[in-house]
Write an enzyme that holds these catalytic residues in place. Structure first.
Site, short mmCIF file in Angstrom:
data_model
loop_
_atom_site.label_atom_id
_atom_site.label_comp_id
_atom_site.label_asym_id
_atom_site.label_seq_id
_atom_site.Cartn_x
_atom_site.Cartn_y
_atom_site.Cartn_z
N HIS A 1 7.09 2.61 11.49
CA HIS A 1 6.41 3.39 10.44
C HIS A 1 7.34 4.39 9.75
CE1 HIS A 1 2.31 1.92 11.03
NE2 HIS A 1 2.59 1.85 12.31
N ASP B 1 -0.12 -2.95 -5.55
CA ASP B 1 -0.09 -3.12 -4.10
C ASP B 1 1.26 -3.70 -3.70
OD1 ASP B 1 -1.87 -3.33 -1.49
OD2 ASP B 1 -0.71 -5.18 -1.60
N ASP C 1 7.39 4.51 5.86
CA ASP C 1 7.13 5.73 5.08
C ASP C 1 8.22 5.97 4.04
OD1 ASP C 1 4.88 6.15 6.57
OD2 ASP C 1 5.71 7.77 7.80
N GLU D 1 -0.72 1.24 1.06
CA GLU D 1 0.36 0.83 0.16
C GLU D 1 -0.19 0.50 -1.22
OE1 GLU D 1 -0.89 -2.89 2.47
OE2 GLU D 1 -0.63 -0.77 2.88
N ASN E 1 6.30 -2.51 8.31
CA ASN E 1 5.94 -1.54 9.35
C ASN E 1 6.08 -2.14 10.74
OD1 ASN E 1 5.38 0.91 8.07
ND2 ASN E 1 3.28 0.36 7.60
#
Length: 246
Positions: A134, A121, A138, A164, A129
């Site tokens: 975003h 994680d 990404d 994630e 973010n």
């Protein structure tokens, strides 16, 4: 059919079909005219038409059909890819991961070797973010998966199972060797800040490990649960670390 098109090209296939069409047209026309006993002039005109007609029509029809077949094949490949891989990162999606794991499971149980599963994680990903948007988030995910691919073997599974969150399966690897491999990845992620759209982004990853020892039955759900618990402890321990399930 796709292999024929690939080997010969669209022009080659069109040319071959046109030639065959002309030959068949001439043969059929010749046979009919011979049986019918038509005049020499009609015979000559009919043979000319039997060549000109397929030479004009066959290339157009074949070119269109071949182009359509290629497009259909490409769409099928795209659909197959979407059904197998995460659209953003290119990692396996959840469904494909479980399918791929079954293949590895058969191999591991047959050879009676170790297998380690890692639940990963990215730490504090939501603030990335929120702060940068975003689009940047990404790109961080894609960069992370690229790092995993560069550091892991082709036989290892990489799957995105959450926003994630990622699951890695390392066949023929005991948990201590797996930790050495993944610790190298963890250090690389932490020590190499990303520069994305002018932003310097520091990233770290927490990892939980679980192991299926040789001579034990492989139960994927159990391995994931154990690795998830170990990941929770890694988060509690301050993040950016690896914890083995015990």
């Amino acid at each position: 059919m796709r292999r024929i098109i690939t080997n010969n090209g669209q022009i080659g296939v069109t040319l071959a079909v046109t030639i065959v069409s002309i030959l068949l047209s001439v043969i059929i026309t010749f046979s009919i005219l011979t049986l019918a006993g038509v005049s020499e002039e009609l015979y000559r005109i009919s043979l000319i038409i039997s060549v000109v007609a397929p030479a004009t029509i066959a290339p157009l029809v074949t070119w269109y059909l071949v182009k359509l077949l290629v497009k259909v094949h490409d769409l099928e490949q795209q659909q197959r890819r979407l059904a197998t891989y995460d659209g953003l990162t290119g990692a396996l999606n959840r469904r494909a991961f479980f399918e791929s794991f079954e293949t590895i499971k058969q191999q591991i149980e047959k050879e009676q070797t170790d297998l380690t599963l890692a639940y990963m994680d990215l730490d504090d990903f939501k603030p990335i973010n929120d702060l940068y948007g975003h689009v940047v988030g990404d790109k961080v995910l894609k960069s992370f998966v690229a790092t995993l691919r560069n550091e892991l073997r082709s036989s290892d599974l990489i799957a995105r199972v959450g926003g994630e969150e990622f699951v890695i399966v390392l066949p023929n690897t005991d948990i201590n060797n797996a930790q050495t491999i993944l610790d190298r990845i963890r250090n690389k992620v932490a020590d190499d800040p990303l520069t994305i759209e002018g932003h310097c982004i520091n990233l770290s990853v927490s990892i939980g490990l679980s192991q299926n020892k040789k001579h034990h039955s492989l139960i994927i759900d159990q391995l994931i649960q154990e690795a998830d618990k170990a990941l929770y402890k890694a988060k509690e321990a301050g993040k950016n670390c690896i914890v083995q399930y015990a």
